[in-house]
Design a protein around this motif. Structure first.
Motif, PDB file in Angstrom:
ATOM      1  N   UNK A 208       0.832  -1.203   0.000  1.00 55.45           N
ATOM      2  CA  UNK A 208       0.000   0.000   0.000  1.00 55.45           C
ATOM      3  C   UNK A 208       0.867   1.254   0.000  1.00 55.45           C
ATOM      4  N   UNK A 209       2.044   1.164   0.663  1.00 55.37           N
ATOM      5  CA  UNK A 209       2.974   2.289   0.634  1.00 55.37           C
ATOM      6  C   UNK A 209       3.584   2.491  -0.736  1.00 55.37           C
ATOM      7  N   UNK A 210       3.949   1.400  -1.394  1.00 55.56           N
ATOM      8  CA  UNK A 210       4.550   1.472  -2.726  1.00 55.56           C
ATOM      9  C   UNK A 210       3.599   2.154  -3.708  1.00 55.56           C
ATOM     10  N   UNK A 211       2.356   1.678  -3.753  1.00 59.28           N
ATOM     11  CA  UNK A 211       1.381   2.251  -4.683  1.00 59.28           C
ATOM     12  C   UNK A 211       1.083   3.705  -4.316  1.00 59.28           C
ATOM     13  N   UNK A 212       1.028   3.994  -3.027  1.00 61.35           N
ATOM     14  CA  UNK A 212       0.748   5.369  -2.586  1.00 61.35           C
ATOM     15  C   UNK A 212       1.843   6.324  -3.052  1.00 61.35           C
ATOM     16  N   UNK A 213       3.126   5.959  -2.837  1.00 60.62           N
ATOM     17  CA  UNK A 213       4.224   6.847  -3.234  1.00 60.62           C
ATOM     18  C   UNK A 213       4.283   7.004  -4.750  1.00 60.62           C
ATOM     19  N   UNK A 214       4.146   5.897  -5.443  1.00 58.52           N
ATOM     20  CA  UNK A 214       4.198   5.931  -6.905  1.00 58.52           C
ATOM     21  C   UNK A 214       3.055   6.792  -7.457  1.00 58.52           C
ATOM     22  N   UNK A 215       1.845   6.572  -6.947  1.00 54.60           N
ATOM     23  CA  UNK A 215       0.691   7.353  -7.396  1.00 54.60           C
ATOM     24  C   UNK A 215       0.877   8.834  -7.090  1.00 54.60           C
ATOM     25  N   UNK A 216       1.367   9.123  -5.897  1.00 58.52           N
ATOM     26  CA  UNK A 216       1.585  10.521  -5.510  1.00 58.52           C
ATOM     27  C   UNK A 216       2.582  11.212  -6.416  1.00 58.52           C
ATOM     28  N   UNK A 217       3.606  10.487  -6.812  1.00 56.27           N
ATOM     29  CA  UNK A 217       4.627  11.038  -7.700  1.00 56.27           C
ATOM     30  C   UNK A 217       4.041  11.370  -9.073  1.00 56.27           C
ATOM     31  N   UNK A 218       3.237  10.448  -9.590  1.00 54.62           N
ATOM     32  CA  UNK A 218       2.618  10.666 -10.900  1.00 54.62           C
ATOM     33  C   UNK A 218       1.588  11.801 -10.830  1.00 54.62           C
ATOM     34  N   UNK A 219       0.811  11.847  -9.764  1.00 51.97           N
ATOM     35  CA  UNK A 219      -0.154  12.936  -9.584  1.00 51.97           C
ATOM     36  C   UNK A 219       0.560  14.281  -9.556  1.00 51.97           C
ATOM     37  N   UNK A 220       1.678  14.350  -8.843  1.00 46.32           N
ATOM     38  CA  UNK A 220       2.445  15.599  -8.770  1.00 46.32           C
ATOM     39  C   UNK A 220       2.956  16.023 -10.150  1.00 46.32           C
ATOM     40  N   UNK A 221       3.424  15.059 -10.928  1.00 43.32           N
ATOM     41  CA  UNK A 221       3.897  15.380 -12.274  1.00 43.32           C
ATOM     42  C   UNK A 221       2.776  15.966 -13.134  1.00 43.32           C
ATOM     43  N   UNK A 222       1.596  15.387 -13.017  1.00 49.02           N
ATOM     44  CA  UNK A 222       0.450  15.907 -13.768  1.00 49.02           C
ATOM     45  C   UNK A 222       0.130  17.332 -13.326  1.00 49.02           C
ATOM     46  N   UNK A 223       0.125  17.554 -12.027  1.00 51.31           N
ATOM     47  CA  UNK A 223      -0.194  18.891 -11.516  1.00 51.31           C
ATOM     48  C   UNK A 223       0.850  19.921 -11.938  1.00 51.31           C
ATOM     49  N   UNK A 224       2.120  19.519 -11.905  1.00 48.01           N
ATOM     50  CA  UNK A 224       3.188  20.445 -12.270  1.00 48.01           C
ATOM     51  C   UNK A 224       3.155  20.762 -13.764  1.00 48.01           C
TER      52      UNK A 224
ATOM     53  N   UNK B 290      -1.567   6.824 -14.678  1.00 48.17           N
ATOM     54  CA  UNK B 290      -2.318   7.156 -13.474  1.00 48.17           C
ATOM     55  C   UNK B 290      -3.556   6.273 -13.356  1.00 48.17           C
ATOM     56  N   UNK B 291      -4.234   6.026 -14.470  1.00 46.36           N
ATOM     57  CA  UNK B 291      -5.397   5.130 -14.461  1.00 46.36           C
ATOM     58  C   UNK B 291      -5.002   3.727 -14.012  1.00 46.36           C
ATOM     59  N   UNK B 292      -3.865   3.255 -14.475  1.00 42.61           N
ATOM     60  CA  UNK B 292      -3.410   1.921 -14.098  1.00 42.61           C
ATOM     61  C   UNK B 292      -3.059   1.856 -12.605  1.00 42.61           C
ATOM     62  N   UNK B 293      -2.510   2.939 -12.093  1.00 45.07           N
ATOM     63  CA  UNK B 293      -2.180   2.984 -10.664  1.00 45.07           C
ATOM     64  C   UNK B 293      -3.443   3.004  -9.808  1.00 45.07           C
ATOM     65  N   UNK B 294      -4.472   3.689 -10.268  1.00 45.89           N
ATOM     66  CA  UNK B 294      -5.745   3.678  -9.550  1.00 45.89           C
ATOM     67  C   UNK B 294      -6.309   2.261  -9.514  1.00 45.89           C
ATOM     68  N   UNK B 295      -6.208   1.560 -10.641  1.00 45.85           N
ATOM     69  CA  UNK B 295      -6.674   0.169 -10.688  1.00 45.85           C
ATOM     70  C   UNK B 295      -5.862  -0.705  -9.732  1.00 45.85           C
ATOM     71  N   UNK B 296      -4.554  -0.480  -9.700  1.00 42.42           N
ATOM     72  CA  UNK B 296      -3.687  -1.256  -8.804  1.00 42.42           C
ATOM     73  C   UNK B 296      -4.062  -1.024  -7.354  1.00 42.42           C
ATOM     74  N   UNK B 297      -4.428   0.202  -7.028  1.00 42.11           N
ATOM     75  CA  UNK B 297      -4.822   0.521  -5.661  1.00 42.11           C
ATOM     76  C   UNK B 297      -6.124  -0.185  -5.286  1.00 42.11           C
ATOM     77  N   UNK B 298      -7.059  -0.242  -6.232  1.00 41.57           N
ATOM     78  CA  UNK B 298      -8.343  -0.900  -5.964  1.00 41.57           C
ATOM     79  C   UNK B 298      -8.186  -2.407  -5.786  1.00 41.57           C
ATOM     80  N   UNK B 299      -7.222  -2.990  -6.474  1.00 38.84           N
ATOM     81  CA  UNK B 299      -7.047  -4.442  -6.409  1.00 38.84           C
ATOM     82  C   UNK B 299      -5.919  -4.849  -5.473  1.00 38.84           C
TER      83      UNK B 299
END
Length: 337
Positions: free
Chosen positions: A254-270, A304-313
């Motif tokens: 859960x930590x791995x997916x959280x950090x990875x997702x957060x990094x990708x979200x930040x890139x999108x925002x930036x 990002x969509x794939x990471x959301x799916x990974x988090x759900x599963x």
């Protein structure tokens, strides 16, 4: 509990950002209108589990204080502290991360288990409630439809949407929101030794103070820094994603997916607003700005969509390493063509 508390706050009635919910329930108890089923919701790190157990202690106390806190010395408090109170049941998955099965629910609904043995309240805490499998949820629903007087069932979850609507509708919901930054940092400053990291920890914990404390104690910042270095190296072509996926597969997922997702979200925002973007990794803005110019937006959103799916599963994947390999190969290929 999944949300551990620092030792020096264990005598508190509740945490500062929980006071309004606590006062509502203390008032309900005093007026004889205690709900038979509660649903405690909100993101991880806000102390929902702590609140549930504190409420159970207060209801099982024979001589509670004026503010609702348990006295800590009566027979009810002593029995609860010794984990031998006959009117308290705490239901969790047999194996962390797995489902709560129907047999577990049947065990407390049968044998007359819903009737208090001491003449007071009967308390059942179910956490995480979203771990109930379909059969267990249906069994619980029958109990919620026919409540027993002075029996209180407390469901705790950070994923209320995963619960059937029929269960949610039969519970009185108490939502916990992250405290404002000032309140959170004031509290955190008393818990985190290196206060310079408190703001960063809070950001990484999505505003959850207890999760921020856990990160500080687990040394999570060092692991996160290593993961970021690996992500940058993969994007630059100097690091092979396969061995990184192998290493990551041995970490808490859960930590791995959280950090990875957060990094990708930040890139999108930036990429959208380089200077003013509200980012999670507040200490990495310059690095993110440099990388944002080198990544393909369409591929970034797809990842990002794939990471959301990974988090759900999460927890349901048969081969975690293969899943991570696929995600990291996608990451390594999002450079601008």
């Amino acid at each position: 509990m999944d949300e551990h508390l620092p030792v020096d706050v264990k005598d508190a009635a509740v945490l500062p950002w929980q006071e309004s919910n606590w006062d509502r329930l203390v008032t309900a108890k005093k007026s004889g209108r205690m709900p038979h089923a509660l649903l405690l919701t909100g993101s991880v790190g806000l102390g929902k589990s702590w609140f549930a157990h504190r409420l159970a202690a207060a209801l099982l106390c024979n001589d509670p204080r004026e503010d609702g806190r348990p006295c800590g010395s009566c027979q009810g408090c002593r029995l609860l502290h010794a984990e031998t109170h006959p009117d308290f049941t705490w239901i969790q998955p047999e194996v962390p991360g797995k489902a709560i099965k129907i047999d577990t629910i049947r065990e407390f609904t049968q044998k007359g288990a819903l009737t208090s043995r001491s003449g007071g309240f009967k308390l059942i805490i179910i956490e995480p409630a979203d771990a109930l499998n379909t059969a267990a949820a249906n069994s619980l629903l029958k109990t919620l439809e026919e409540p027993v007087e002075r029996t209180v069932i407390i469901l705790v979850t950070a994923n209320a949407g995963r619960l059937p609507a029929t269960i949610r509708s039969r519970c009185q919901r108490y939502h916990f929101a992250p405290p404002d930054e000032g309140t959170a940092l004031t509290w955190l400053d008393k818990q985190v030794q290196d206060t310079a990291d408190a703001r960063l920890l809070l950001s990484l914990a999505s505003g959850g103070p207890l999760l921020a404390v856990k990160y500080a104690r687990d040394g999570i910042l060092a692991e996160r820094a290593k993961m970021i270095d690996e992500l940058v190296a993969m994007l630059q072509g100097t690091q092979d994603p396969i061995p990184v996926a192998q290493r990551w597969s041995n970490l808490e997922q859960d930590g791995v997916v959280k950090w990875f997702s957060g990094w990708v979200i930040d890139l999108i925002r930036v990429k959208i607003a380089a200077e003013s973007a509200n980012i999670i990794n507040v200490d990495q803005r310059e690095r993110l700005q440099a990388l944002a110019r080198k990544v393909n937006s369409k591929r970034l959103y797809a990842l990002m969509d794939r990471l959301f799916d990974a988090n759900r599963t999460l927890g349901a994947q048969l081969n975690t390493q293969m899943q991570l390999e696929s995600l990291l190969l996608d990451w390594a290929g999002i450079g601008v063509e």
